[in-house]
Design an enzyme around this catalytic site. Structure first.
Site, PDB file in Angstrom:
ATOM      1  N   THR A 143     -38.035 -65.213  -1.410  1.00  0.00           N
ATOM      2  CA  THR A 143     -36.841 -64.274  -1.179  1.00  0.00           C
ATOM      3  C   THR A 143     -36.911 -63.352  -2.469  1.00  0.00           C
ATOM      4  O   THR A 143     -37.419 -63.497  -3.508  1.00  0.00           O
ATOM      5  CB  THR A 143     -35.610 -65.113  -1.168  1.00  0.00           C
ATOM      6  OG1 THR A 143     -35.674 -66.062  -0.152  1.00  0.00           O
ATOM      7  CG2 THR A 143     -34.325 -64.298  -1.081  1.00  0.00           C
ATOM      8  N   PRO A 145     -34.466 -59.505  -3.965  1.00  0.00           N
ATOM      9  CA  PRO A 145     -33.025 -58.983  -3.918  1.00  0.00           C
ATOM     10  C   PRO A 145     -32.590 -58.331  -2.547  1.00  0.00           C
ATOM     11  O   PRO A 145     -31.606 -58.460  -1.833  1.00  0.00           O
ATOM     12  CB  PRO A 145     -33.140 -58.096  -5.174  1.00  0.00           C
ATOM     13  CG  PRO A 145     -34.086 -58.764  -6.102  1.00  0.00           C
ATOM     14  CD  PRO A 145     -35.333 -58.999  -5.161  1.00  0.00           C
ATOM     15  N   ILE A 175     -34.476 -68.451  -6.833  1.00  0.00           N
ATOM     16  CA  ILE A 175     -35.414 -69.218  -6.802  1.00  0.00           C
ATOM     17  C   ILE A 175     -35.135 -70.708  -7.388  1.00  0.00           C
ATOM     18  O   ILE A 175     -34.839 -70.620  -8.607  1.00  0.00           O
ATOM     19  CB  ILE A 175     -36.564 -68.675  -7.213  1.00  0.00           C
ATOM     20  CG1 ILE A 175     -36.855 -67.252  -6.758  1.00  0.00           C
ATOM     21  CG2 ILE A 175     -37.633 -69.611  -7.487  1.00  0.00           C
ATOM     22  CD1 ILE A 175     -37.224 -67.335  -5.253  1.00  0.00           C
ATOM     23  N   THR A 176     -35.300 -71.652  -6.664  1.00  0.00           N
ATOM     24  CA  THR A 176     -34.628 -73.037  -7.082  1.00  0.00           C
ATOM     25  C   THR A 176     -35.981 -73.626  -7.935  1.00  0.00           C
ATOM     26  O   THR A 176     -37.082 -73.365  -7.823  1.00  0.00           O
ATOM     27  CB  THR A 176     -34.754 -74.034  -5.771  1.00  0.00           C
ATOM     28  OG1 THR A 176     -33.673 -73.421  -4.893  1.00  0.00           O
ATOM     29  CG2 THR A 176     -34.349 -75.646  -6.459  1.00  0.00           C
ATOM     30  N   CYS A 250     -44.822 -73.443   4.879  1.00  0.00           N
ATOM     31  CA  CYS A 250     -44.154 -74.313   4.160  1.00  0.00           C
ATOM     32  C   CYS A 250     -42.772 -74.568   4.282  1.00  0.00           C
ATOM     33  O   CYS A 250     -42.160 -75.580   4.219  1.00  0.00           O
ATOM     34  CB  CYS A 250     -44.294 -73.493   2.643  1.00  0.00           C
ATOM     35  SG  CYS A 250     -45.766 -73.158   2.149  1.00  0.00           S
ATOM     36  N   ARG A 280      -5.441 -95.295   0.477  1.00  0.00           N
ATOM     37  CA  ARG A 280      -4.093 -94.247   0.106  1.00  0.00           C
ATOM     38  C   ARG A 280      -2.979 -94.538   1.077  1.00  0.00           C
ATOM     39  O   ARG A 280      -3.343 -94.919   2.272  1.00  0.00           O
ATOM     40  CB  ARG A 280      -4.706 -92.750   0.487  1.00  0.00           C
ATOM     41  CG  ARG A 280      -3.756 -91.854   0.423  1.00  0.00           C
ATOM     42  CD  ARG A 280      -3.143 -91.473  -1.128  1.00  0.00           C
ATOM     43  NE  ARG A 280      -2.134 -90.334  -1.248  1.00  0.00           N
ATOM     44  CZ  ARG A 280      -1.242 -90.449  -2.300  1.00  0.00           C
ATOM     45  NH1 ARG A 280      -1.619 -90.949  -3.405  1.00  0.00           N
ATOM     46  NH2 ARG A 280      -0.573 -89.274  -2.254  1.00  0.00           N
ATOM     47  N   GLU A 375     -33.285 -71.570   3.516  1.00  0.00           N
ATOM     48  CA  GLU A 375     -34.442 -72.173   4.327  1.00  0.00           C
ATOM     49  C   GLU A 375     -34.148 -71.612   5.711  1.00  0.00           C
ATOM     50  O   GLU A 375     -34.300 -72.341   6.794  1.00  0.00           O
ATOM     51  CB  GLU A 375     -34.286 -73.741   4.412  1.00  0.00           C
ATOM     52  CG  GLU A 375     -34.847 -74.086   3.188  1.00  0.00           C
ATOM     53  CD  GLU A 375     -36.323 -74.071   3.026  1.00  0.00           C
ATOM     54  OE1 GLU A 375     -37.017 -73.676   3.943  1.00  0.00           O
ATOM     55  OE2 GLU A 375     -36.890 -74.718   1.841  1.00  0.00           O
ATOM     56  N   THR A 377     -31.003 -68.901   7.511  1.00  0.00           N
ATOM     57  CA  THR A 377     -29.368 -69.148   7.710  1.00  0.00           C
ATOM     58  C   THR A 377     -29.253 -69.671   9.095  1.00  0.00           C
ATOM     59  O   THR A 377     -30.208 -69.593  10.050  1.00  0.00           O
ATOM     60  CB  THR A 377     -28.893 -67.744   7.721  1.00  0.00           C
ATOM     61  OG1 THR A 377     -29.284 -66.886   8.795  1.00  0.00           O
ATOM     62  CG2 THR A 377     -29.211 -67.138   6.458  1.00  0.00           C
TER      63      THR A 377
END
Ligand code: TGC
Ligand code: FAD
Length: 396
Positions: A143, A145, A175-176, A250, A280, A375, A377
């Site tokens: 990905t 911008p 980026i993870t 991937c 509760r 991954e 939308t």
């Protein structure tokens, strides 16, 4: 005396006895990961989320020791497990936190998988054993911008100079694991198509600033990758693929893990809501005795059980070699949307307590907003299935 309608007590946590669909070794793996999450993650993950930290070194070593990193790959220190086992691990990890599952999916499916599937023998030997052990961390840069759902519009490019070296320029976004990675798999345009590059993150010209101010996936590191004339040897390009098929294949692997993981998060929210409803008290007794509360719990339970069945079915299809990308989209789209619905309903069932991270629900709910987007939308997966149904491409 009221007579029970059912001859035996159903298990509220596995109403349809979906465990009976799993083999002994699958249950063993599932229980091992569940124990790890219960003992080592759940006691602290609320605080990690509050503080926006992810103790990546400890976690990487622990999940590496459990054999979960690149577990569905064969050789080079990887466990060579089935797709079903990989899915079950993702389910339990995400019952802890989506950030934990993200860490494992990115490492195994997005960083190790392309090296394993498309890398040279040297790439595999250099990186995979350390990545499987958790001593080396990877990330996946697709990905940008201005290029999200449409990654083929990427601007990052790699040009070969007369020496044969590649010179990489561009910016990747969201980026993870970016800032904690030892190696980045960066996808870039070249004169010969889209190529993947194995980029050691200490390369001159490479930087990975953290993206802050997130209110979702706070126990996960998300970064920009900036490549400013990063010079790489000719051998840095993955030799096995030169088209969008590389990164998209991937994504299939990672999306498969997510369709299991989302069920884990939903199950955690449903179970938190069930426990809360039983303890509760309002209007003189537990809120679980109200018909409306029971309807909400039953709806949640049905959705979680359905998602589990879909995941197990797709897991078996993948192990049989018959799972196509649009079928992965079915699972990713539907299970993540289901999980977000369950999380929101559980959040509301917890009343005011639902808005604090003292309870796991709002943390899962906020995390799932990212899972809904990354991954592919919800809309992109709808269009992938729409194209499979009709033959028409409605992306543009
Ligand atoms: P298109 O022209 O349709 O195809 C190009 C080439 O790719 C092949 N292909 C696939 N191969 C394997 N798996 C798939 N799912 C594939 N889809 C397409 C296709 O056969 C063709 O091959 P070849 O050999 O003929 O060249 O591709 P397109 O560029 O038009 O893309 C279509 C579209 C929109 C579906 C795709 O771009 C897409 O999936 N977009 C969504 C982007 C996305 O999901 N990004 C995710 C980034 S990574 C991330 O979010 C990580 S989060 C990690 C975490 O923390 O867990
Ligand atoms: P856009 O593509 O700009 O979409 C905006 C909206 O428009 C969405 O609702 C979308 O569905 C809709 N839309 C777009 N195109 C269409 C269309 N044709 N028809 C109808 N609607 C459409 N990426 C990586 O490469 N590596 C990572 O490790 C990674 N980790 C991530 C971690 C987090 C926490 C997050 C939030 C994202 C991560 N991503 C990563 C990026 C992620 O994959 C993208 O955010 C995602 O693909 C969507 O791209 P976008 O955000 O640019 O949204």
């Amino acid at each position: 005396m009221a007579k029970s309608l059912s001859p035996k007590a159903e298990n509220p946590r596995d109403f349809l006895n979906t465990d009976s669909l799993l083999a002994e070794d699958e249950l063993l793996l599932r229980d091992t990961v569940q124990r790890y999450v219960n003992d080592k993650i759940l006691p602290d993950v609320g605080e990690w989320f509050d503080e926006g930290v992810f103790p990546h070194k400890e976690v990487a070593k622990a999940v590496g020791d459990l054999g979960l990193l690149g577990m569905h790959l064969e050789g080079y220190g990887c466990a060579g497990s089935s797709a079903m086992m990989y899915g079950l691990a993702c389910m339990e990890l995400e019952a802890g936190d989506s950030g934990l599952r993200s860490f494992v999916s990115v490492q195994g499916s997005l960083a190790m998988f392309p090296i394993w599937a498309y890398g040279s023998e040297e790439h595999k030997e250099e990186w995979l054993p350390g990545m499987a052990a958790g001593s080396l961390i990877g990330c996946f840069g697709l990905t940008e911008p201005d290029s999200g759902s449409d990654p083929s519009s990427m601007r990052t490019n790699a040009k070969q100079d007369p020496s044969g070296d590649w010179v990489l320029n561009g910016t990747k976004m969201w980026i993870t694991n970016g800032s904690i990675a030892d190696v980045a798999i960066v996808w870039a345009k070249t004169d010969g198509g889209i190529r993947g590059f194995v980029v050691p993150t200490d390369s001159p010209g490479f930087s990975a600033p953290v993206i802050g101010r997130k209110v979702s996936l706070r126990a996960s590191v998300t970064s920009e990758l900036i490549m400013d004339n990063v010079r790489l040897p000719e051998a840095a390009a993955l030799p096995g693929v030169a088209s969008m098929r590389g990164p998209l294949s991937c994504l299939n692997e990672a999306r498969f893990g997510i369709l299991f993981g989302a069920v884990g998060a939903a199950r955690a929210c449903y179970e938190a809501a069930l426990d809360y409803a039983n303890s509760r008290e309002q209007f003189g007794g537990p809120i679980s005795r109200f018909q409306l509360t029971q309807q909400r719990l039953v709806d949640m339970m049905i959705q979680v059980q359905r998602g589990t069945l879909v995941a197990y079915h797709l897991g078996r299809m993948k192990d049989d070699g018959g799972l196509g990308p649009a079928q992965v989209s079915f699972g990713k789209k539907d299970n993540v949307a289901m999980s977000l619905r369950v999380a929101r309903e559980a959040r509301s069932l917890l009343g005011a307590n639902g808005i604090t991270t003292e309870y796991p629900v709002i943390r899962h709910m906020n995390n799932l907003e990212s899972v809904y987007t990354y991954e592919g939308t919800n809309e992109i997966h709808t269009l992938m299935m729409g194209q499979a149904l009709t033959g028409h491409n409605a992306f543009s």
